[in-house]
Design an enzyme around this catalytic site. Sequence first.
Site, short mmCIF file in Angstrom:
data_model
loop_
_atom_site.label_atom_id
_atom_site.label_comp_id
_atom_site.label_asym_id
_atom_site.label_seq_id
_atom_site.Cartn_x
_atom_site.Cartn_y
_atom_site.Cartn_z
N LYS A 33 0.80 -1.22 0.00
CA LYS A 33 0.00 0.00 0.00
C LYS A 33 0.84 1.27 0.00
O LYS A 33 0.34 2.34 -0.34
CB LYS A 33 -0.94 0.00 1.20
CG LYS A 33 -0.24 0.07 2.55
CD LYS A 33 -1.23 0.06 3.70
CE LYS A 33 -0.52 0.13 5.04
NZ LYS A 33 -1.47 0.10 6.18
N GLY A 38 8.99 -1.57 3.46
CA GLY A 38 8.30 -1.51 4.75
C GLY A 38 8.90 -0.53 5.74
O GLY A 38 9.67 0.37 5.38
N GLY A 176 12.99 1.58 24.91
CA GLY A 176 13.32 0.36 24.20
C GLY A 176 14.36 0.68 23.14
O GLY A 176 15.04 1.71 23.21
N HIS A 438 44.58 -10.83 14.89
CA HIS A 438 45.06 -9.79 15.81
C HIS A 438 45.66 -8.63 15.01
O HIS A 438 46.37 -8.87 14.03
CB HIS A 438 46.12 -10.39 16.73
CG HIS A 438 46.79 -9.38 17.61
ND1 HIS A 438 46.20 -8.90 18.76
CD2 HIS A 438 47.98 -8.75 17.51
CE1 HIS A 438 47.01 -8.03 19.34
NE2 HIS A 438 48.10 -7.92 18.59
#
Length: 452
Positions: A33, A38, A176, A438
């Site tokens: 839509k 999203g 949150g 490392h």
Amino acid sequence: MTYDIAIIGGGPGGYTAAEHAAKLGKSVVLFEKDLLGGTCLNRGCMPTKSLLHGAETYVAMRHASDLGLVAENVGYDFSAMHRRKTEVIDALRQGVEKLMKAGKIAVVRGKARVEGQGKISCDGELYEANDIILATGTKVFCPPIPGWDNAGVVTSDDLLEGEGRAFSSLVIIGAGVVGVECACLYLALGAEVTLIEAADHILPAMDRELAQRLAMMLKKQGCKVEAKATVQSIAGAPGAMTVTYHDKKGGEHTATGEGVLLAAGRKADLDGLFAPGAEPELERGAIVADEVGRTSIPHLYAIGDVRARNIQLAHVAEAQGKNAVEVIAGNEPPIDMHVVPSCVYTTPEIASVGLTEDQAKAQGLKVKTGKYLTGANGKCLIEGTESGYVKLVADAETGRLLGAQMVCPRATDMIGELGLAVQRGVTADQLAHVIHPHPTFCEMISGAAETL
């Protein structure tokens, strides 16, 4: 128009399911839509991380003298930061559109509605499919606080769309993931920030020890953190807002700012999704589904944030989308949904996977832990990072890794290795015997394993 699979919602769960179904030779129609990608791509994960990267770079430039560098007149252009954010999400959205085109997936722009088993309508057209996957995600949840609809109150959608909202002071209700990431963004840009959380600690869904370490770092940056606090009301006008709240002892206090951010969570987006009588079983406004997405209606699946009791993460939706498609195709779901990493893009980053020490003990397991501090890591010292750690939780008898928690640079990148270790039942000895290069941040993983 009849298809093998119809998918409603073009976010990470929906477009991933569509792409996967196409690879399996299924004919697919995808309804969206708004914009493909999203919430995650357009108003969530990706724009937030783009802005945070800019803010972190700004802070690093301001502290260039710590590295013997000279950077004068360092500043930021808030509008330019948002234009860069828009460029990033536009490029990502175009990538999704290319994926859909390459998979020969029919993308229908419009608001779709389930009319009945195997039937969907959209803008006056009727579509049929053997199976339907619902992936409509969530929308912002606005708690019924007096004054929540004040013009000076914004949501994360408001902060991330267009050129955003610039504030020199901000009160954030809800600590949150969204709340703390927005707090880090505005703190980095010099704003005064107050975080108010109703739970016992910030990041209530994550390990208490991680949350306490982050709270300490936020306070060090000048943030006011109020946990176990109950907001009573919001008042004022844009530019001069006041939030009244009660602290954990019941005392009344106020916090002021140019704006108020409502970051109290999100809820499943079911608006207009079902024709009367076509609804599956719901729980608190979200769709009830089993472990592979089956709802109470045959051939109707739900994935991602629209599901009840689901972990609201993009990678969870993507995994559920693939599993649902495989089940529809008559196969076993390939992805293990029991081991899910969680990430928070604060400074430093936070990531976790598997069980925490408290969770393991609550299950009656005997555990041992190993912790490696950032102060003992050469790469962390080189980059002048904040204090943090990598913590591993293992079964005391077998040594099998049960979980990991990290608060350190690149935590969100390194958690994948530990997710694999938890999923495969790797022991602390086995992990300690893997050579880590490392100097790197990931040496902290082998360091923590060695302490076990």
